[in-house]
Design a protein around this motif. Structure first.
Motif, PDB file in Angstrom:
ATOM      1  N   LYS A  61       4.338  -4.813  -6.624  1.00 24.16           N
ATOM      2  CA  LYS A  61       3.001  -4.569  -6.081  1.00 24.16           C
ATOM      3  C   LYS A  61       2.978  -4.332  -4.571  1.00 24.16           C
ATOM      4  O   LYS A  61       2.243  -3.453  -4.094  1.00 24.16           O
ATOM      5  CB  LYS A  61       2.060  -5.716  -6.442  1.00 24.16           C
ATOM      6  N   ASP A  62       3.749  -5.082  -3.796  1.00 27.17           N
ATOM      7  CA  ASP A  62       3.667  -4.969  -2.339  1.00 27.17           C
ATOM      8  C   ASP A  62       4.155  -3.608  -1.840  1.00 27.17           C
ATOM      9  O   ASP A  62       3.492  -2.957  -1.021  1.00 27.17           O
ATOM     10  CB  ASP A  62       4.460  -6.088  -1.662  1.00 27.17           C
ATOM     11  N   LYS A  63       5.305  -3.183  -2.334  1.00 24.18           N
ATOM     12  CA  LYS A  63       5.841  -1.893  -1.915  1.00 24.18           C
ATOM     13  C   LYS A  63       4.973  -0.752  -2.431  1.00 24.18           C
ATOM     14  O   LYS A  63       4.784   0.259  -1.741  1.00 24.18           O
ATOM     15  CB  LYS A  63       7.277  -1.728  -2.403  1.00 24.18           C
ATOM     16  N   ALA A  64       4.433  -0.904  -3.624  1.00 26.58           N
ATOM     17  CA  ALA A  64       3.555   0.126  -4.178  1.00 26.58           C
ATOM     18  C   ALA A  64       2.267   0.228  -3.354  1.00 26.58           C
ATOM     19  O   ALA A  64       1.760   1.325  -3.099  1.00 26.58           O
ATOM     20  CB  ALA A  64       3.222  -0.194  -5.633  1.00 26.58           C
ATOM     21  N   TYR A  65       1.759  -0.907  -2.920  1.00 28.34           N
ATOM     22  CA  TYR A  65       0.540  -0.917  -2.112  1.00 28.34           C
ATOM     23  C   TYR A  65       0.762  -0.193  -0.783  1.00 28.34           C
ATOM     24  O   TYR A  65      -0.112   0.550  -0.305  1.00 28.34           O
ATOM     25  CB  TYR A  65       0.094  -2.352  -1.861  1.00 28.34           C
ATOM     26  N   SER A  66       1.935  -0.387  -0.190  1.00 34.75           N
ATOM     27  CA  SER A  66       2.250   0.304   1.066  1.00 34.75           C
ATOM     28  C   SER A  66       2.199   1.815   0.874  1.00 34.75           C
ATOM     29  O   SER A  66       1.696   2.545   1.734  1.00 34.75           O
ATOM     30  CB  SER A  66       3.643  -0.102   1.559  1.00 34.75           C
ATOM     31  N   LEU A  67       2.702   2.279  -0.247  1.00 38.89           N
ATOM     32  CA  LEU A  67       2.704   3.709  -0.530  1.00 38.89           C
ATOM     33  C   LEU A  67       1.284   4.235  -0.733  1.00 38.89           C
ATOM     34  O   LEU A  67       0.913   5.279  -0.179  1.00 38.89           O
ATOM     35  CB  LEU A  67       3.549   3.989  -1.770  1.00 38.89           C
ATOM     36  N   VAL A  68       0.470   3.515  -1.481  1.00 33.72           N
ATOM     37  CA  VAL A  68      -0.914   3.938  -1.718  1.00 33.72           C
ATOM     38  C   VAL A  68      -1.698   3.995  -0.412  1.00 33.72           C
ATOM     39  O   VAL A  68      -2.464   4.930  -0.169  1.00 33.72           O
ATOM     40  CB  VAL A  68      -1.619   2.984  -2.712  1.00 33.72           C
ATOM     41  N   MET A  69      -1.497   3.007   0.438  1.00 32.20           N
ATOM     42  CA  MET A  69      -2.223   2.956   1.708  1.00 32.20           C
ATOM     43  C   MET A  69      -1.884   4.124   2.616  1.00 32.20           C
ATOM     44  O   MET A  69      -2.720   4.586   3.392  1.00 32.20           O
ATOM     45  CB  MET A  69      -1.936   1.637   2.431  1.00 32.20           C
ATOM     46  N   LYS A  70      -0.653   4.636   2.537  1.00 30.35           N
ATOM     47  CA  LYS A  70      -0.284   5.787   3.349  1.00 30.35           C
ATOM     48  C   LYS A  70      -1.115   7.007   2.991  1.00 30.35           C
ATOM     49  O   LYS A  70      -1.361   7.882   3.817  1.00 30.35           O
ATOM     50  CB  LYS A  70       1.206   6.119   3.161  1.00 30.35           C
ATOM     51  N   ILE A  71      -1.580   7.063   1.740  1.00 33.34           N
ATOM     52  CA  ILE A  71      -2.332   8.216   1.267  1.00 33.34           C
ATOM     53  C   ILE A  71      -3.835   8.004   1.368  1.00 33.34           C
ATOM     54  O   ILE A  71      -4.561   8.854   1.895  1.00 33.34           O
ATOM     55  CB  ILE A  71      -1.937   8.539  -0.189  1.00 33.34           C
ATOM     56  N   LEU A  72      -4.332   6.869   0.903  1.00 37.72           N
ATOM     57  CA  LEU A  72      -5.777   6.640   0.861  1.00 37.72           C
ATOM     58  C   LEU A  72      -6.329   6.025   2.150  1.00 37.72           C
ATOM     59  O   LEU A  72      -7.503   6.208   2.472  1.00 37.72           O
ATOM     60  CB  LEU A  72      -6.123   5.741  -0.332  1.00 37.72           C
ATOM     61  N   LYS A  73      -5.496   5.262   2.856  1.00 32.61           N
ATOM     62  CA  LYS A  73      -5.878   4.675   4.149  1.00 32.61           C
ATOM     63  C   LYS A  73      -7.167   3.858   4.088  1.00 32.61           C
ATOM     64  O   LYS A  73      -7.946   3.807   5.033  1.00 32.61           O
ATOM     65  CB  LYS A  73      -6.001   5.775   5.215  1.00 32.61           C
ATOM     66  N   ASN A  74      -7.399   3.232   2.958  1.00 32.84           N
ATOM     67  CA  ASN A  74      -8.576   2.386   2.769  1.00 32.84           C
ATOM     68  C   ASN A  74      -8.182   1.257   1.824  1.00 32.84           C
ATOM     69  O   ASN A  74      -7.664   1.512   0.735  1.00 32.84           O
ATOM     70  CB  ASN A  74      -9.729   3.205   2.183  1.00 32.84           C
ATOM     71  N   ARG A  75      -8.405   0.026   2.251  1.00 33.74           N
ATOM     72  CA  ARG A  75      -7.926  -1.123   1.494  1.00 33.74           C
ATOM     73  C   ARG A  75      -8.536  -1.191   0.097  1.00 33.74           C
ATOM     74  O   ARG A  75      -7.827  -1.345  -0.902  1.00 33.74           O
ATOM     75  CB  ARG A  75      -8.237  -2.415   2.266  1.00 33.74           C
ATOM     76  N   GLU A  76      -9.858  -1.087   0.008  1.00 33.85           N
ATOM     77  CA  GLU A  76     -10.517  -1.206  -1.293  1.00 33.85           C
ATOM     78  C   GLU A  76     -10.100  -0.089  -2.245  1.00 33.85           C
ATOM     79  O   GLU A  76      -9.799  -0.330  -3.423  1.00 33.85           O
ATOM     80  CB  GLU A  76     -12.037  -1.200  -1.111  1.00 33.85           C
ATOM     81  N   GLU A  77     -10.061   1.144  -1.727  1.00 34.39           N
ATOM     82  CA  GLU A  77      -9.661   2.276  -2.559  1.00 34.39           C
ATOM     83  C   GLU A  77      -8.209   2.143  -2.988  1.00 34.39           C
ATOM     84  O   GLU A  77      -7.849   2.502  -4.120  1.00 34.39           O
ATOM     85  CB  GLU A  77      -9.875   3.582  -1.788  1.00 34.39           C
ATOM     86  N   SER A  78      -7.370   1.637  -2.094  1.00 38.54           N
ATOM     87  CA  SER A  78      -5.954   1.471  -2.415  1.00 38.54           C
ATOM     88  C   SER A  78      -5.758   0.410  -3.493  1.00 38.54           C
ATOM     89  O   SER A  78      -4.929   0.570  -4.396  1.00 38.54           O
ATOM     90  CB  SER A  78      -5.170   1.092  -1.157  1.00 38.54           C
ATOM     91  N   GLU A  79      -6.506  -0.676  -3.401  1.00 37.61           N
ATOM     92  CA  GLU A  79      -6.410  -1.727  -4.418  1.00 37.61           C
ATOM     93  C   GLU A  79      -6.842  -1.205  -5.781  1.00 37.61           C
ATOM     94  O   GLU A  79      -6.224  -1.522  -6.804  1.00 37.61           O
ATOM     95  CB  GLU A  79      -7.248  -2.935  -4.003  1.00 37.61           C
ATOM     96  N   ASP A  80      -7.908  -0.405  -5.802  1.00 40.98           N
ATOM     97  CA  ASP A  80      -8.374   0.177  -7.064  1.00 40.98           C
ATOM     98  C   ASP A  80      -7.327   1.123  -7.651  1.00 40.98           C
ATOM     99  O   ASP A  80      -7.056   1.111  -8.856  1.00 40.98           O
ATOM    100  CB  ASP A  80      -9.685   0.932  -6.846  1.00 40.98           C
ATOM    101  N   ALA A  81      -6.739   1.957  -6.793  1.00 38.16           N
ATOM    102  CA  ALA A  81      -5.725   2.912  -7.248  1.00 38.16           C
ATOM    103  C   ALA A  81      -4.488   2.185  -7.764  1.00 38.16           C
ATOM    104  O   ALA A  81      -3.886   2.596  -8.768  1.00 38.16           O
ATOM    105  CB  ALA A  81      -5.348   3.864  -6.120  1.00 38.16           C
ATOM    106  N   LEU A  82      -4.112   1.106  -7.092  1.00 40.07           N
ATOM    107  CA  LEU A  82      -2.934   0.354  -7.512  1.00 40.07           C
ATOM    108  C   LEU A  82      -3.171  -0.305  -8.867  1.00 40.07           C
ATOM    109  O   LEU A  82      -2.293  -0.296  -9.743  1.00 40.07           O
ATOM    110  CB  LEU A  82      -2.585  -0.708  -6.470  1.00 40.07           C
ATOM    111  N   GLN A  83      -4.369  -0.850  -9.060  1.00 40.29           N
ATOM    112  CA  GLN A  83      -4.709  -1.453 -10.345  1.00 40.29           C
ATOM    113  C   GLN A  83      -4.656  -0.403 -11.463  1.00 40.29           C
ATOM    114  O   GLN A  83      -4.145  -0.659 -12.559  1.00 40.29           O
ATOM    115  CB  GLN A  83      -6.104  -2.081 -10.290  1.00 40.29           C
ATOM    116  N   GLU A  84      -5.169   0.781 -11.168  1.00 40.79           N
ATOM    117  CA  GLU A  84      -5.135   1.879 -12.134  1.00 40.79           C
ATOM    118  C   GLU A  84      -3.694   2.266 -12.466  1.00 40.79           C
ATOM    119  O   GLU A  84      -3.354   2.523 -13.629  1.00 40.79           O
ATOM    120  CB  GLU A  84      -5.888   3.083 -11.573  1.00 40.79           C
ATOM    121  N   ALA A  85      -2.839   2.299 -11.444  1.00 41.74           N
ATOM    122  CA  ALA A  85      -1.437   2.655 -11.652  1.00 41.74           C
ATOM    123  C   ALA A  85      -0.734   1.629 -12.536  1.00 41.74           C
ATOM    124  O   ALA A  85       0.068   1.992 -13.415  1.00 41.74           O
ATOM    125  CB  ALA A  85      -0.726   2.778 -10.305  1.00 41.74           C
TER     126      ALA A  85
END
Length: 215
Positions: A28-52
């Motif tokens: 989860k931690d490394k995946a979250y770093s990757l999502v944040m590089k693209i979405l640059k928003n904590r809430e959106e990144s958390e939602d995308a990570l959960q979906e993934a």
């Protein structure tokens, strides 16, 4: 895929959700770093990570994941594509990171790597006063990691996504090439150029001997 995952995946297929949490906690931690590089928003990144993670879970129980593949690489591919899809939906526009598949022949590589970075507080506040730093100051691993992370956060996304995959997700050139659908030569070239600029930044504070093991 590590041997230890074989039994975990079999348990997941049998409906053992606690086994899936073992995988989720590890990635989860490394995946979250990757999502944040693209979405640059904590809430959106958390939602995308959960979906993934939901996609990964469905792929495992649906026998879509081939166990001869590397689980982490398979998952980071899901994470990247989910983040891209969410960006498109959230922005209602074509995903553009100048773009990740920018034509290198028409792209001002050096300018884009340096200009945006030097406009940040990192350069202004941390590195411009090199003469005030003691020459016998020892390089801290945590400090160098912080510099690398700040650098990755402030360079163009077509570089930061690749460096995140390379440094943080521990993906090979071949794995990054496959996930991003980029020629492996392009991946290697961008990593080389970004590492060269990173070295240039760090040399403002440390000696070359101190940073060789990092860049």
């Amino acid at each position: 895929m590590p041997e230890s995952y074989t039994e975990i995946i079999e348990n997941i297929k049998k409906g053992d959700t606690s086994s899936f949490r073992i995988i989720a906690d590890e990635l989860k931690d490394k995946a979250y770093s990757l999502v944040m590089k693209i979405l640059k928003n904590r809430e959106e990144s958390e939602d995308a990570l959960q979906e993934a993670f939901m996609k990964l879970y469905r792929a495992i129980i649906g026998n879509q994941f081939e166990e001869r593949a590397k689980l982490s690489t398979y998952f980071y591919s899901i994470v990247y594509n989910t983040a891209i899809d969410n960006y498109k939906k959230l922005r209602s526009q074509r995903f553009s990171i100048v773009s990740i598949d920018v034509d290198d022949s028409n792209f001002e590589e050096g300018d884009d790597l340096l200009k945006k970075y030097y406009e940040t507080d990192i350069e202004k506040n941390t590195y411009e006063e090199r003469h005030e730093i003691s020459t016998d100051k020892k390089l801290s691993t945590d400090e160098i990691k912080q510099i690398i992370q700040k650098y990755i956060n402030n360079i163009p996304v077509q570089y930061s996504v690749i460096l995140t995959m390379f440094y943080i997700n521990d993906l090979s050139h071949e794995e990054i090439s496959d996930i991003l659908k980029l020629p492996i030569g392009t991946v290697k070239n961008r990593i080389f150029r970004a590492k060269a600029k990173l070295k240039e930044i760090i040399l403002k504070k440390y000696s070359e001997e101190e940073i060789l093991q990092y860049v």
